[in-house]
Motif scaffolding. Sequence first.
Motif: not given
Length: 461
Positions: A77-80, A84-94, A301-305
């Motif tokens: 739970x803590x990791x998730x 969520x709060x880090x505002x990471x780029x996810x699924x940029x695809x390129x 959706x694979x490899x999403x953060x």
Amino acid sequence: MSFSIADLFTQHFDEKFDLHEHHLNNQMVRVLRTIGYDRNYKKAIGQYLYDEDGNEYLDLLSGFGVFAMGRNHPTIIKALQETLTLELPSLVQMDVSLLSGLLAKEILATCPDNLEKMFFCNSGTEAVEAAIKFARYTTKRSRIVHCDHGYHGLTMGSLSLTGEHIFREGFGPLLPECTSVPFNDLVALEQALSSKDVAAFIVEPIQGKGVNIPDDNYLPEVERLCKKYGTLFVADEIQTGIGRTGKFWAIEHWGVKPDMILMAKALSGGFIPVGGVAMTTHIMDTVFNRMDRAVVHGSTFSKNNMAMAAGLSALHVVHEEKLVENSAKVGEDIIATINAMAPKYEFLKEARGKGSMIAIEFHAPKSLGLKAAWAMLEAANKGLFCQMILIPLFKEHRVLAQVAGHGMNVVKFLPPLTLTQKDRDWIVNSVEKTIADTHNVTGSIWTLGKNLAGHALKNKK
């Protein structure tokens, strides 16, 4: 007005079954109400479920093996939450993502040394679909061999390799050039492979349906035969992997090195669906062999953060809490203790399994009165005796478990790997009390049996 899941849960808590009846699969609601499993669970922690009255249930189903680390593990739970709060780029695809690279490295460190590449997807059945495609492209062959009574998923390619008729009925025609052989039968396997047109042999190291364990020489010979005939050896560890059998991978019990390992379920940590295929460099480099083929197989959706964070934290929990070792120790104890009961109870054939993948098999008794009662249930519906075990286990002892497959008298335990001594005692005491009750044909448990038989006969008509 702000949006709140907690408020929605509170406001609509009593509507769960009605909502499913009206908007989802109402047959599932009928099943739950018929067998008395229609509980309103309010909380889940570790291996325990809690209903609206605060009653504690021991979950030996664990979401079909998803909750190997238990439900709502605080580390995951803590990791998730952090992700969520880090505002990471996810699924940029390129782009390529850091977390997927880290998870791939962590997983491959647990695999045999011939597996050096990872492919991520969203589920177990997607992992099987990927393996079919990768095997065909790598070998330039089209036929896939699998085992009778195996289970590999319910999407079309995976379903073509699933041996249970009830899952396949009415969904054909299925994928062509899929051949079934008996599990644990090396003669049949060699006959199938000897034509040298088989791309892959896909097998569960221990079959989930029935918890069927192979002979000690089976998987080593599978590896040898696959190499001999140029077939890829694919181990479906979607259920057996990540500590389930008392080893990190079930193949470790037999010391084999498949060309691919398929995984999912427990890798999710019980939160975000994630699946994967560990494979040789040769397979990866053959499928993705040019820049214009970099995207020939994948998933949006694979490899999403969130999925990668779930996988990384789940592996951390497994190692940090020594869950593989706990699985082996507690599981072996439960199996041995239940087997020690067999001389006392005619219905009990054996307990078997490895680690926390446990089956209890029942068979026809010898004494006349019990034999007649058994025959009555079998005539109504093969495997019905198991419900006489499972329903009292749940209603009287608050232990949630399942049958091991359709038409078989095998009860299956697939608990979280976090079981304690208290849980071990809860299991063996509940199992013994329930089995003992079945040996009293004038008792209330056989009233249940007659009702179950009546329902089964009515459904047949």
